[in-house]
Design a protein around this motif. Structure first.
Motif, mmCIF file in Angstrom:
data_model
loop_
_atom_site.group_PDB
_atom_site.id
_atom_site.type_symbol
_atom_site.label_atom_id
_atom_site.label_comp_id
_atom_site.label_asym_id
_atom_site.label_seq_id
_atom_site.Cartn_x
_atom_site.Cartn_y
_atom_site.Cartn_z
ATOM 1 N N PHE A 160 47.616 32.181 47.384
ATOM 2 C CA PHE A 160 46.466 32.612 48.183
ATOM 3 C C PHE A 160 45.903 33.933 47.672
ATOM 4 O O PHE A 160 46.641 34.818 47.245
ATOM 5 N N GLN A 161 44.579 34.012 47.758
ATOM 6 C CA GLN A 161 43.926 35.269 47.390
ATOM 7 C C GLN A 161 44.372 36.373 48.356
ATOM 8 O O GLN A 161 44.683 37.473 47.947
ATOM 9 N N ASN A 162 44.417 36.052 49.649
ATOM 10 C CA ASN A 162 44.913 36.993 50.653
ATOM 11 C C ASN A 162 45.970 36.317 51.519
ATOM 12 O O ASN A 162 45.655 35.757 52.559
ATOM 13 N N LEU A 222 46.251 29.285 40.831
ATOM 14 C CA LEU A 222 46.431 30.708 41.108
ATOM 15 C C LEU A 222 45.059 31.339 41.332
ATOM 16 O O LEU A 222 44.275 31.499 40.394
ATOM 17 N N ASP A 223 44.758 31.630 42.600
ATOM 18 C CA ASP A 223 43.427 32.147 42.932
ATOM 19 C C ASP A 223 43.459 33.673 42.932
ATOM 20 O O ASP A 223 44.019 34.285 43.830
ATOM 21 N N GLU A 224 42.844 34.256 41.933
ATOM 22 C CA GLU A 224 42.770 35.717 41.818
ATOM 23 C C GLU A 224 44.135 36.368 41.972
ATOM 24 O O GLU A 224 44.279 37.380 42.643
ATOM 25 N N ILE A 225 45.119 35.776 41.351
ATOM 26 C CA ILE A 225 46.472 36.324 41.452
ATOM 27 C C ILE A 225 46.527 37.725 40.842
ATOM 28 O O ILE A 225 47.369 38.545 41.198
ATOM 29 N N LYS A 235 34.614 29.221 43.604
ATOM 30 C CA LYS A 235 35.938 29.096 42.965
ATOM 31 C C LYS A 235 37.041 28.915 44.012
ATOM 32 O O LYS A 235 37.872 28.013 43.916
ATOM 33 N N SER A 236 37.037 29.813 45.013
ATOM 34 C CA SER A 236 38.059 29.686 46.062
ATOM 35 C C SER A 236 37.870 28.402 46.855
ATOM 36 O O SER A 236 38.842 27.756 47.271
ATOM 37 N N THR A 237 36.626 28.012 47.058
ATOM 38 C CA THR A 237 36.354 26.771 47.781
ATOM 39 C C THR A 237 36.943 25.582 47.034
ATOM 40 O O THR A 237 37.520 24.674 47.639
HETATM 41 MG MG LIG Z 1 37.427 33.708 45.586
#
Ligand SMILES: [Mg+2]
Ligand SMILES: Nc1ncnc2c1ncn2[C@@H]1O[C@H](COP(=O)(O)OP(=O)(O)O)[C@@H](O)[C@H]1O
Lengths: 249, 395
Positions: free
Chosen positions: A85-87, A170-173, A41-43
């Motif tokens: 960003f997730q982080n 929105l990645d894991e917001i 997913k993040s990729t």
């Molecule tokens: Mg991820």
């Protein structure tokens, strides 16, 4: 169509992550991607924004009718692509306000608009910050330095509001947010929802989807979209997990 | 004028260059330390032998008529103008440190017949400007600063003008009396390749007094600062160092801080940015002696290399002879963080601008320690200017 991803294959280092992914994101719609940890997913979101980790080996990504796979990250951003960003990283010595104004003015310049001066910018930034429950002094601190997890996520949404992008990933917001922060973030998202904008919400949980109602749910597993459906998919995943989906294919 | 090259002289002939009567301590220390060469730890990466092998005309500063000005201006080692109310003497003999680690500390004292002595007995901020006008000389000179009467004194020291093929021996002996505060902000931007300076300093931070050292090294040149700081009971030392070097610069900061008595506090923070083929040396030792119980010392250096030909020697060290203390130290050297660059780029900021923001931000954290706003802005401008300069065609 806002974004068309066609048979996308890529790798990080030597590892193939996305293995022929197809996905269409419609203008004015909210899409959600769910999937197990490590599914890619993040990729996928990193690929759309042009992260240096990811090497595209096949397929194409068409944004507003134009291929973007070879475009620099900043050029994608200027054309309206945004990812939270997730982080989010910390950038010492660069104040949040200076960073935000530089970004906003880069986009304004790209669009042929006059830059905002510091006073004009601060007025706008303070208003959004207040809306998101961000203390005004956070604008004068170094970007993300010493921010709590929740503050970093709110700051991502602040960037989204200021930059007013068209494709918002929105990645894991919602991960690691308490209920107040989750509400603030959701209100931020709902504030700029419009027929011209497309959202791609990547999440583990259904929580955020109760606040921001998605039109489509896609399930990403092992580098491919294995199922697309409506909100009802969320309930199936909640009850039966990703195993259920796998059996269906 | 007679030309001399120090590396070709033996101890006695160096001693004979001096008109001083009492030479025993010089002889003793120079014997113990040996004459300056690569073999000394603090000159290992700084090519002192090469500098000392060149023939220079020895130029001894003379006492000149002075004018009145806002700043204290020292030209080729002589005061030429100074503000009203600044107490100045020119003295022949001053008390020197008997345990300095640097040979050139002693050689410079031997050669410096006249030492400029500044005495501060009330609160004061003073700009000191050093100017140089002569090529091919060896110029030895020194300042002595006494801070007394619980005064709070800040000095902003600038170095102007580029001279060619000259070697400058410079240094400060600072005595901070009990209960006084002294801040020394040194800004040295230098753009001539063949300018060199070896400066050796000694700072005595007496009981319950405070010393702030803020150094800003910018540009090129071959410049080495050897600094020894002795901390006494309940005293404090904050040392901040920021270095941005490019082209073929060699810049060294060798610093030894000794906790000689109880309750001393040291906080040392350094940052380096290196471009092109430049070299920076940060060799910093904090030593807590047996007598230095309850010391608190923190030391850190972070370096960013903008180029793979740049060379950083980073040696933060703690030498501790007791258990009863709080101490930490660390050092990192690397490239600009890729994730920071990407983060800014993903918001529409181009790569060049993103890098600039990150590097200037990295440096700003040290610059912000300077309280005087005008000086702080001036320092920021100098770093921004050097960051923007294109050194590709310089050689
Ligand atoms: Mg991820
Ligand atoms: N920088 C990286 N280096 C090596 N492998 C990576 C890197 N980033 C992600 N991966 C691997 O790629 C796969 C997909 O990761 P990711 O896209 O982060 O999954 P998700 O976001 O769905 O949890 C995982 O197996 C992960 O270990």
């Amino acid at each position: 169509m806002m974004l068309e991803i066609k048979n996308l294959k890529n790798r990080i280092g030597k590892k193939e992550i996305l293995k022929g992914l197809n996905l269409n994101l419609e203008k004015g719609r909210v899409h959600a991607i769910m999937g197990p940890n490590g599914a890619g997913k993040s990729t996928l979101s990193k690929t759309i924004v042009g992260h240096y980790d990811v090497k595209v080996t096949d397929g194409d990504i068409i944004y507003k009718g134009e291929s973007i796979v070879n475009m620099k990250p900043e050029d994608r951003a200027l054309r309206g692509i945004f990812m939270s960003f997730q982080n989010p990283v910390e950038v010492p010595g660069v104040t949040n306000a200076y960073f935000l104004r530089t970004a906003v003015n880069a986009k304004r310049e790209f669009e042929g608009k006059e830059p905002l001066n510091p006073a004009q910018f601060l007025k706008l930034a303070r208003e959004y910050a207040e809306f998101l429950g961000i203390k005004p002094e956070m604008l004068n601190r170094s970007l993300n330095v010493g921010f709590s997890g929740g503050e970093k996520k709110r700051n991502e949404i602040l960037q989204m509001l200021l930059l007013d992008p068209d494709l918002i990933i929105l990645d894991e917001i919602d991960s690691g947010l308490d209920i107040d922060a989750l509400k603030a973030v959701s209100e931020g998202i709902n504030r700029i929802k419009s027929p011209d904008k497309t959202f791609l919400i990547i999440t583990h949980y259904s929580r955020i989807l109760e606040y921001v109602k998605p039109d489509f749910i896609h399930v990403l597993k092992d580098g491919r979209i294995v199922k697309t459906g409506g909100y009802e998919l969320v309930e199936i995943l909640e009850k039966e997990g990703y195993k259920a989906i796998e059996e269906e294919i | 004028m007679r030309k001399l090259s120090l590396s070709k002289m033996d101890l006695d002939s160096i001693l004979n260059l001096s008109k001083k009567k009492k030479r025993d301590i010089f002889k003793k220390r120079l014997k113990e330390l040996n004459l300056p060469s690569k073999k000394s730890e603090h000159y290992r990466y700084f090519d002192i032998s090469h500098l000392l092998s060149k023939p220079y005309s020895l130029y001894l500063p003379i006492v000149k008529e002075t004018k009145e000005s806002d700043e204290l201006i020292i030209e080729d080692g002589s005061i030429i103008s100074l503000p009203k109310g600044v107490k100045i003497d020119v003295v022949n003999e001053i008390e020197i440190d008997k345990e300095h680690f640097d040979q050139i500390y002693y050689i410079n004292h031997l050669l410096s017949q006249n030492v400029i002595k500044l005495t501060f007995d009330r609160d004061c901020e003073l700009k000191v400007i050093h100017r140089f006008s002569k090529d091919d000389i060896l110029l030895p000179y020194r300042l002595k600063i006494d801070v007394t009467n619980r005064a709070d004194v800040k000095i902003y020291e600038y170095f102007e003008d580029s001279v060619k093929e000259s070697l400058i021996f410079y240094g400060l002996d600072i005595d901070i009396e009990s209960g006084s505060n002294f801040e020394w902000v040194r800004i040295q931007d230098e753009f001539s390749k063949s300018y060199s300076m070896v400066a050796s300093h000694f700072i005595k931070v007496r009981e319950s007094s405070k010393f702030n050292l803020k150094t800003f090294d910018i540009g090129e040149g071959k410049i080495c600062h050897n600094t020894k700081i002795d901390l006494f009971k309940d005293s404090k030392c904050n040392a901040n160092h920021l270095v941005y070097v490019d082209n073929e610069a060699i810049r060294a900061n060798n610093i030894k801080i000794n906790h000689k008595d109880r309750n001393g506090k040291t906080n040392q923070n350094a940052r380096h940015v290196l471009k092109d083929r430049s070299t920076a040396i940060f060799d910093a030792l904090i030593k807590v002696e047996n007598s230095g119980a309850k010391a608190i010392t923190h030391q850190n250096n972070r370096s960013i290399l903008l180029n793979d030909k740049a060379y950083m020697v980073s040696k933060p060290q703690l030498e501790i002879y007791i258990d009863d203390l709080e101490a930490s130290h660390g050092s990192t050297t690397g490239q600009i963080d890729k994730d920071e660059i990407f983060y800014l780029r993903s918001r529409g900021i181009n790569e060049k601008e993103a890098k600039k923001m990150i590097i200037l931000g990295f440096m700003k954290e040290i610059i912000e320690e300077v309280q005087n706003e005008a000086i702080r802005d001036d320092i920021m401008n100098r770093f921004e200017k050097i960051y923007n300069r294109d050194t590709r065609d310089l050689k």
